[in-house]
Design a protein around this motif. Structure first.
Motif, PDB file in Angstrom:
ATOM      1  N   UNK A 107       0.849  -1.199   0.000  1.00 51.24           N
ATOM      2  CA  UNK A 107       0.000   0.000   0.000  1.00 51.24           C
ATOM      3  C   UNK A 107       0.885   1.250   0.000  1.00 51.24           C
ATOM      4  N   UNK A 108       1.949   1.216   0.875  1.00 50.08           N
ATOM      5  CA  UNK A 108       2.872   2.351   0.967  1.00 50.08           C
ATOM      6  C   UNK A 108       3.596   2.564  -0.350  1.00 50.08           C
ATOM      7  N   UNK A 113      -0.860   5.867   2.635  1.00 50.80           N
ATOM      8  CA  UNK A 113      -0.592   5.592   4.054  1.00 50.80           C
ATOM      9  C   UNK A 113      -1.796   4.878   4.657  1.00 50.80           C
ATOM     10  N   UNK A 114      -1.574   4.184   5.760  1.00 50.31           N
ATOM     11  CA  UNK A 114      -2.729   3.508   6.380  1.00 50.31           C
ATOM     12  C   UNK A 114      -2.428   2.946   7.755  1.00 50.31           C
ATOM     13  N   UNK A 138       8.954   9.387  -6.306  1.00 47.79           N
ATOM     14  CA  UNK A 138       9.095   7.938  -6.138  1.00 47.79           C
ATOM     15  C   UNK A 138       9.161   7.609  -4.656  1.00 47.79           C
ATOM     16  N   UNK A 139       8.554   6.500  -4.308  1.00 45.13           N
ATOM     17  CA  UNK A 139       8.599   6.083  -2.894  1.00 45.13           C
ATOM     18  C   UNK A 139       9.985   5.498  -2.640  1.00 45.13           C
ATOM     19  N   UNK A 140      10.689   6.099  -1.673  1.00 48.62           N
ATOM     20  CA  UNK A 140      12.051   5.639  -1.425  1.00 48.62           C
ATOM     21  C   UNK A 140      12.179   4.918  -0.095  1.00 48.62           C
ATOM     22  N   UNK A 141      11.257   5.084   0.776  1.00 48.80           N
ATOM     23  CA  UNK A 141      11.276   4.374   2.072  1.00 48.80           C
ATOM     24  C   UNK A 141       9.880   4.461   2.695  1.00 48.80           C
ATOM     25  N   UNK A 142       9.704   3.778   3.837  1.00 51.06           N
ATOM     26  CA  UNK A 142       8.425   3.902   4.557  1.00 51.06           C
ATOM     27  C   UNK A 142       8.706   4.153   6.025  1.00 51.06           C
ATOM     28  N   UNK A 143       7.733   4.776   6.697  1.00 54.35           N
ATOM     29  CA  UNK A 143       7.892   5.072   8.123  1.00 54.35           C
ATOM     30  C   UNK A 143       6.695   4.481   8.869  1.00 54.35           C
TER      31      UNK A 143
END
Ligand code: ADP
Length: 470
Positions: A107-108, A113-114, A138-143
């Motif tokens: 999803x990320x 986000x969720x 571009x998505x480079x990481x997630x938190x």
């Protein structure tokens, strides 16, 4: 099952249901508010971390901000690469790592986000996972930022327990109070039932429901019950008096007949003079008894509310008829005369009306000394009433006796009226006939001077006035 028990039971059940609905609603609202609060906290923390990350171009080498963002002690944060490898964790996590389910990572990676829940060693964690984007999008990481729900859950558990105990105590108190209140409210009903069964057992109509009751339904029931008993007792007493009076009235003629029969048996039958006297006496007593029985039957009909057959009656013609009969009755002993006579027609039963007038006339003749006068008059009044009067110059009736003379078997002087052939029923029959025609009867009398009996009849009948009632 007693009414008291049923009232208390249903009242308590209803209260328990209401309290349960209230407690469930309250619990839901409070829990929702607390969970929303957690969601808001972790989302805003995550958004701050993402903002710091996006400023640092090389996220793989970046560390979670420690100084810029102050995590609440119960808040945990973690940075994860797009491959799902943990890059850094907040100090509050120690050696622990936050789980990142594949669905949340996917999803990320799609830029969304969720929230998700994660069960870690018996404790439930609420986690918010958000993507970190490079300047080109571009998505480079997630938190991931998480907070334990344990504190809230145990708070809710305490609240549930408090509601359960409080609700239970409230229901128990309400049941107790309800039982006491309904017991107090229903006590008069029990007293009414007790009195009723005492009356039924002892057949004692004197009993009443004692005590002061509030002016409510139960008080009204007690009043109505007492009124009903009053009426029943009246009816019962009247019935008893009637039986006693009738027996008394029949005893004298029967004794006379018996005496004469004994006399004839003992030999008087062979003496023609005594035989004649004996038979004459027997005949008179039989006639008296027949009159009594006829009058009683008439009153019984009136009591049963028999319907009268109403037809137009020419009252002036009827008056002439009774005048002629009165002349025969008086037999020259008193003077009978016709006074003023209008023409009048009423709706009525001619036979009963004739009987009414004959009863009044026979009394007037009987209670007027020789040479007195009895006058019969008929006036048509302009107000629609016909007034018939029977006036005599007889012995009159004392004022204290006047209210009673229309009662059954009531006589001013028993011995005297018996000698005159009266049974004490004539005026009560006259009264019932007048009332059955929608009319009234009244007396105006002065002892020693005479009496006037006045009958008022309506020229047109009101509805239901023709029910013949005593
Ligand atoms: P009774 O059959 O004994 O005459 P009533 O009911 O006709 O009974 O009358 C009741 C009593 O009223 C009589 O016993 C008598 O004492 C008194 N009364 C009735 N009419 C007259 C009257 N015209 N004058 C005096 N007393 C009367």
């Amino acid at each position: 099952m007693t009414l008291r028990f049923r009232l208390t039971f249903w009242y308590t059940v209803l209260l328990a249901i209401v309290l349960l609905i209230f407690a469930l609603g309250f619990h839901m609202v409070v829990a929702q508010a607390l969970y929303n609060e957690v969601d808001d906290t972790i989302r805003s923390q995550a958004e701050q971390v993402v903002a710091v990350f996006e400023v640092n171009i090389d996220p793989m080498r970046s560390r979670l901000p420690t100084t810029a963002i102050v995590f609440a002690s119960q808040v945990f944060a973690q940075a994860t690469s797009v491959e799902g490898v943990v890059i850094d964790t907040s100090p509050s996590l120690g050696e622990e790592k936050l789980a990142l389910p594949d669905t949340a990572l996917q999803q990320n990676l799609q830029g969304e986000a969720g929230f998700y829940d994660w069960l870690s060693g018996g404790a439930t964690m609420r986690v918010y996972s958000a993507p970190v984007r490079s300047p080109d999008g571009t998505v480079v990481a997630t938190v991931q930022v998480a907070q334990s729900l344990d504190a809230i859950n145990s708070m809710l558990q305490v609240a549930r327990l408090a509601l359960l105990i409080g609700g239970g105590i409230a229901v128990a108190l309400a049941a107790l109070g309800g039982a006491i209140i309904s017991g107090t409210a229903l006590r008069p009903l029990n007293q009414i039932a007790d009195t009723a069964s005492r009356i039924a057992r002892a057949e004692d109509l004197d009993q009443r429901i004692e005590g002061a009751y509030p002016d409510d339904e139960v008080g009204q029931l007690a009043d109505t019950f007492n009124e009903m008993m009053e009426r029943l007792q009246d009816l019962f007493n009247t019935q008893q008096r009637l039986v006693a009076d009738v027996s008394h009235e029949l005893r004298t003629p029967l004794a006379t007949i018996q005496g004469n029969v004994d006399l004839l048996r003992r030999g008087a039958a062979s003496d023609p003079a005594m035989l004649g006297e004996g038979l004459e006496a027997i005949g008179q007593e039989v006639a008296r008894m027949s009159r009594l029985v006829r009058d009683l039957l008439l009153l019984a009909e009136a009591d049963a509310g028999v319907q009268l057959t109403l037809k137009p009656v020419e009252l002036d013609t009827l008056l002439l008829e009774v005048y002629r009969e009165a002349l025969l009755m008086a037999n020259g002993r008193v003077k009978v005369r016709l006074g003023h006579e209008d023409q009048a027609q009423v709706q009525g039963d001619a036979d009963r009306l004739k009987q009414l007038l004959l009863n009044l006339l026979s009394n007037a003749i009987a209670y007027t000394p020789p040479d007195g006068t009895v006058t019969l008059s008929l006036h048509c009044r302009p107000d629609g009433w016909v007034r018939v009067t029977v006036t005599d110059t007889g012995i009159g009736i004392a004022p204290e006796d006047q209210p009673q003379i229309f009662d059954r078997f009531w006589r001013v002087d028993r011995a005297r009226t018996r000698a005159a052939g009266g049974s004490g029923l004539g005026l009560s029959i006259a009264k019932s006939i007048a009332e059955a025609h929608g009319g009234t009867i009244a007396v105006d009398s002065e002892p020693g001077k005479g009496s006037t009996f006045e009958v008022l009849l309506p020229q047109s009948l009101t509805a239901n006035a023709n029910v013949w009632q005593g």
